[in-house]
Design a protein around this motif. Sequence first.
Motif, PDB file in Angstrom:
ATOM      1  N   VAL A   1       0.867  -1.178   0.000  1.00 22.54           N
ATOM      2  CA  VAL A   1       0.000   0.000   0.000  1.00 22.54           C
ATOM      3  C   VAL A   1       0.905   1.231   0.000  1.00 22.54           C
ATOM      4  O   VAL A   1       1.665   1.449   0.949  1.00 22.54           O
ATOM      5  N   ASP A   2       0.857   2.019  -1.070  1.00 23.54           N
ATOM      6  CA  ASP A   2       1.627   3.264  -1.149  1.00 23.54           C
ATOM      7  C   ASP A   2       0.679   4.414  -0.860  1.00 23.54           C
ATOM      8  O   ASP A   2      -0.201   4.735  -1.662  1.00 23.54           O
ATOM      9  N   SER A   3       0.860   5.053   0.281  1.00 23.58           N
ATOM     10  CA  SER A   3      -0.086   6.068   0.716  1.00 23.58           C
ATOM     11  C   SER A   3       0.250   7.475   0.242  1.00 23.58           C
ATOM     12  O   SER A   3      -0.376   8.438   0.690  1.00 23.58           O
ATOM     13  N   HIS A   4       1.199   7.605  -0.696  1.00 24.71           N
ATOM     14  CA  HIS A   4       1.495   8.937  -1.249  1.00 24.71           C
ATOM     15  C   HIS A   4       2.075   8.797  -2.651  1.00 24.71           C
ATOM     16  O   HIS A   4       3.265   8.513  -2.827  1.00 24.71           O
ATOM     17  N   VAL A   5       1.232   9.014  -3.662  1.00 25.74           N
ATOM     18  CA  VAL A   5       1.681   9.018  -5.059  1.00 25.74           C
ATOM     19  C   VAL A   5       1.038  10.194  -5.787  1.00 25.74           C
ATOM     20  O   VAL A   5       0.110  10.834  -5.280  1.00 25.74           O
ATOM     21  N   HIS A   6       1.546  10.456  -6.998  1.00 24.95           N
ATOM     22  CA  HIS A   6       0.951  11.444  -7.903  1.00 24.95           C
ATOM     23  C   HIS A   6       0.848  10.794  -9.279  1.00 24.95           C
ATOM     24  O   HIS A   6       1.832  10.703 -10.024  1.00 24.95           O
ATOM     25  N   LEU A   7      -0.342  10.322  -9.617  1.00 26.53           N
ATOM     26  CA  LEU A   7      -0.528   9.554 -10.849  1.00 26.53           C
ATOM     27  C   LEU A   7      -0.231  10.359 -12.107  1.00 26.53           C
ATOM     28  O   LEU A   7       0.107   9.783 -13.144  1.00 26.53           O
ATOM     29  N   MET A   8      -0.354  11.678 -12.059  1.00 29.07           N
ATOM     30  CA  MET A   8      -0.149  12.507 -13.242  1.00 29.07           C
ATOM     31  C   MET A   8       1.325  12.642 -13.609  1.00 29.07           C
ATOM     32  O   MET A   8       1.646  13.042 -14.739  1.00 29.07           O
TER      33      MET A   8
ATOM     34  N   ASP B   1      -3.508   8.753  -4.065  1.00 28.19           N
ATOM     35  CA  ASP B   1      -3.022   9.902  -4.824  1.00 28.19           C
ATOM     36  C   ASP B   1      -3.252  11.167  -4.015  1.00 28.19           C
ATOM     37  O   ASP B   1      -4.377  11.474  -3.623  1.00 28.19           O
ATOM     38  N   LEU B   2      -2.172  11.931  -3.797  1.00 24.04           N
ATOM     39  CA  LEU B   2      -2.274  13.125  -2.965  1.00 24.04           C
ATOM     40  C   LEU B   2      -2.101  14.414  -3.752  1.00 24.04           C
ATOM     41  O   LEU B   2      -1.506  15.366  -3.266  1.00 24.04           O
ATOM     42  N   GLY B   3      -2.678  14.448  -4.938  1.00 19.87           N
ATOM     43  CA  GLY B   3      -2.746  15.707  -5.651  1.00 19.87           C
ATOM     44  C   GLY B   3      -2.525  15.588  -7.132  1.00 19.87           C
ATOM     45  O   GLY B   3      -1.514  15.071  -7.588  1.00 19.87           O
ATOM     46  N   GLY B   4      -3.513  16.051  -7.876  1.00 19.33           N
ATOM     47  CA  GLY B   4      -3.438  16.102  -9.324  1.00 19.33           C
ATOM     48  C   GLY B   4      -4.475  17.069  -9.827  1.00 19.33           C
ATOM     49  O   GLY B   4      -5.316  17.560  -9.062  1.00 19.33           O
ATOM     50  N   PRO B   5      -4.449  17.383 -11.109  1.00 21.52           N
ATOM     51  CA  PRO B   5      -5.395  18.356 -11.650  1.00 21.52           C
ATOM     52  C   PRO B   5      -6.821  17.819 -11.690  1.00 21.52           C
ATOM     53  O   PRO B   5      -7.057  16.658 -12.048  1.00 21.52           O
ATOM     54  N   GLY B   6      -7.774  18.645 -11.310  1.00 17.73           N
ATOM     55  CA  GLY B   6      -9.187  18.298 -11.428  1.00 17.73           C
ATOM     56  C   GLY B   6      -9.527  16.982 -10.768  1.00 17.73           C
ATOM     57  O   GLY B   6      -9.150  16.710  -9.629  1.00 17.73           O
ATOM     58  N   THR B   7     -10.231  16.143 -11.515  1.00 14.56           N
ATOM     59  CA  THR B   7     -10.671  14.846 -10.984  1.00 14.56           C
ATOM     60  C   THR B   7      -9.861  13.688 -11.556  1.00 14.56           C
ATOM     61  O   THR B   7     -10.305  12.548 -11.523  1.00 14.56           O
ATOM     62  N   LEU B   8      -8.674  13.983 -12.062  1.00 14.16           N
ATOM     63  CA  LEU B   8      -7.868  12.959 -12.736  1.00 14.16           C
ATOM     64  C   LEU B   8      -7.748  11.676 -11.920  1.00 14.16           C
ATOM     65  O   LEU B   8      -8.070  10.586 -12.391  1.00 14.16           O
ATOM     66  N   ALA B   9      -7.277  11.771 -10.678  1.00 11.78           N
ATOM     67  CA  ALA B   9      -7.023  10.574  -9.884  1.00 11.78           C
ATOM     68  C   ALA B   9      -8.321   9.919  -9.424  1.00 11.78           C
ATOM     69  O   ALA B   9      -8.408   8.685  -9.345  1.00 11.78           O
ATOM     70  N   LEU B  10      -9.317  10.715  -9.119  1.00 12.95           N
ATOM     71  CA  LEU B  10     -10.617  10.160  -8.745  1.00 12.95           C
ATOM     72  C   LEU B  10     -11.206   9.366  -9.906  1.00 12.95           C
ATOM     73  O   LEU B  10     -11.754   8.265  -9.718  1.00 12.95           O
TER      74      LEU B  10
ATOM     75  N   LEU C   1      -7.195   5.443  -4.046  1.00 16.92           N
ATOM     76  CA  LEU C   1      -7.839   6.436  -3.199  1.00 16.92           C
ATOM     77  C   LEU C   1      -7.236   7.774  -3.583  1.00 16.92           C
ATOM     78  O   LEU C   1      -6.059   7.849  -3.938  1.00 16.92           O
ATOM     79  N   ALA C   2      -8.004   8.844  -3.506  1.00 17.43           N
ATOM     80  CA  ALA C   2      -7.493  10.110  -4.028  1.00 17.43           C
ATOM     81  C   ALA C   2      -8.056  11.302  -3.281  1.00 17.43           C
ATOM     82  O   ALA C   2      -9.157  11.255  -2.724  1.00 17.43           O
ATOM     83  N   CYS C   3      -7.279  12.401  -3.323  1.00 17.61           N
ATOM     84  CA  CYS C   3      -7.709  13.643  -2.671  1.00 17.61           C
ATOM     85  C   CYS C   3      -8.329  14.621  -3.653  1.00 17.61           C
ATOM     86  O   CYS C   3      -8.891  15.629  -3.231  1.00 17.61           O
ATOM     87  N   GLY C   4      -8.220  14.352  -4.955  1.00 25.39           N
ATOM     88  CA  GLY C   4      -8.612  15.369  -5.929  1.00 25.39           C
ATOM     89  C   GLY C   4      -7.484  16.374  -6.054  1.00 25.39           C
ATOM     90  O   GLY C   4      -6.341  16.018  -6.341  1.00 25.39           O
TER      91      GLY C   4
ATOM     92  N   GLN D   1     -13.616  19.355  -2.798  1.00 30.17           N
ATOM     93  CA  GLN D   1     -13.004  18.035  -2.982  1.00 30.17           C
ATOM     94  C   GLN D   1     -13.922  16.938  -2.445  1.00 30.17           C
ATOM     95  O   GLN D   1     -14.066  15.874  -3.060  1.00 30.17           O
ATOM     96  N   LEU D   2     -14.570  17.200  -1.321  1.00 36.59           N
ATOM     97  CA  LEU D   2     -15.498  16.224  -0.753  1.00 36.59           C
ATOM     98  C   LEU D   2     -16.678  15.981  -1.688  1.00 36.59           C
ATOM     99  O   LEU D   2     -17.139  14.843  -1.846  1.00 36.59           O
ATOM    100  N   LYS D   3     -17.160  17.052  -2.321  1.00 37.81           N
ATOM    101  CA  LYS D   3     -18.272  16.915  -3.265  1.00 37.81           C
ATOM    102  C   LYS D   3     -17.892  16.006  -4.430  1.00 37.81           C
ATOM    103  O   LYS D   3     -18.728  15.251  -4.953  1.00 37.81           O
ATOM    104  N   ARG D   4     -16.631  16.060  -4.826  1.00 37.14           N
ATOM    105  CA  ARG D   4     -16.146  15.229  -5.933  1.00 37.14           C
ATOM    106  C   ARG D   4     -15.964  13.765  -5.517  1.00 37.14           C
ATOM    107  O   ARG D   4     -15.761  12.908  -6.359  1.00 37.14           O
ATOM    108  N   GLY D   5     -15.992  13.508  -4.217  1.00 32.92           N
ATOM    109  CA  GLY D   5     -15.822  12.145  -3.736  1.00 32.92           C
ATOM    110  C   GLY D   5     -14.452  11.841  -3.185  1.00 32.92           C
ATOM    111  O   GLY D   5     -14.049  10.669  -3.144  1.00 32.92           O
ATOM    112  N   ALA D   6     -13.729  12.861  -2.718  1.00 32.69           N
ATOM    113  CA  ALA D   6     -12.375  12.661  -2.208  1.00 32.69           C
ATOM    114  C   ALA D   6     -12.359  11.664  -1.049  1.00 32.69           C
ATOM    115  O   ALA D   6     -13.203  11.701  -0.156  1.00 32.69           O
ATOM    116  N   ASP D   7     -11.359  10.783  -1.062  1.00 32.11           N
ATOM    117  CA  ASP D   7     -11.156   9.809   0.011  1.00 32.11           C
ATOM    118  C   ASP D   7     -10.297  10.379   1.129  1.00 32.11           C
ATOM    119  O   ASP D   7     -10.232   9.809   2.225  1.00 32.11           O
TER     120      ASP D   7
END
Length: 382
Positions: free
Chosen positions: A52-59, A98-107, A124-127, A157-163
């Motif tokens: 489990v990697d709890s800090h990535v940036h998919l972008m 994912d702890l940060g990316g543009p818009g809803t990319l990671a979600l 899991l993502a923060c938006g 971010q919560l409205k978008r479904g952030a974890d």
Amino acid sequence: MHVLRNGTVVDADGEREADVAVEGDGIVAVGDVGRGDAETDVSGRYVAPGLVDSHVHLMLDGRPDVATVQSESAFDHAYAAAANLRAAVEAGVTTVRDLGGPGTLALDAGRAVAEGRLVGPRVLACGENITMTGGHGHWFGREADGPDEVRKATREQLKRGADVVKCMATGGVLTEGARTGAPELTYEEIEALVDAAAAKDVPTAAHAHGKEGLLNAVEAGITSIEHGTFMDREAAAAMAAAGTYWVPTASALFDIVDNPDAGIPPSAMAKAEASAESFVTSFDHAAAEGVTVAMGTDAGTPFNHFGDIPGELEYMVEYGMTPAEALEAATVNAAELCGLDDVGRVSEGYRADLIVLDSDPTADAGAWTDPDHVFAGGERVV
């Protein structure tokens, strides 16, 4: 039912000789298992939980100058995310945060994996990460100033479904002009973020290098400190007392320091080199005070590739943890930080996120590299 036969199960609960039966996306039995519809002989090998990697940036794709992604389109970012997901899961990483990316990319990437449209780990993502105007990571984050704006940004971010909700409590290495350890968001701003996230029972994370920003975040109730580069004994004690997790991301720092003259911006290299010595002592302070460590890499930053995520466990051992402690940090601790109660162990009722290794990961942190088999949600990937 698929049975992994004749292996040694190893997880945070220890080692035992046992067969493992998988049906659908779950583990249905561990121990003396009957005949399966399909069987894989894993004699002499170790069956462990997926990482489990709890800090990535998919972008991000590990390029030397991450700021250059600003000139690329959302389609480019999506292609990078898809490639990173594949690389991570093939390396034995079955959950990423994912702890940060543009818009809803990671979600969106998380939904694509869950629906079977992409091959990869659970996401899991923060938006968007929340930062002050012009602050660290402003070019892919949500800029906000003052408690009211930060509260609104959190709710977006919560409205978008952030974890999880992520903020930048201090400056950082990779943003031109930012001072690595200097506070950015104020205590009052971070407190507003935590309060807004608590309304939806969503955990929070704070990028924090310097002590003042770190303590602001801990006092405000942040769930995890990311990086913690200049942590001292007082800061570690505060984290332990509050139950704040520490996600060290050693790969992010040392993959910069170890690649001079490779195209990394000079300002980033200088800041990373100035941080390295303090970062190493952070492990001593965290161990002395009993801070809970969860594995995270900041994958996507310079030369910090998704396929190399298991190398973070070797860094953790190099700086003082035992291989068994690193295993715990990268499985049950990271799963708990992410709010997952069905991930991180090889146990009946848990999700079938499993990897088969040639050697014992409680004796050698390097055992995690190049797994023989990977199962993500019961599906064999490798």
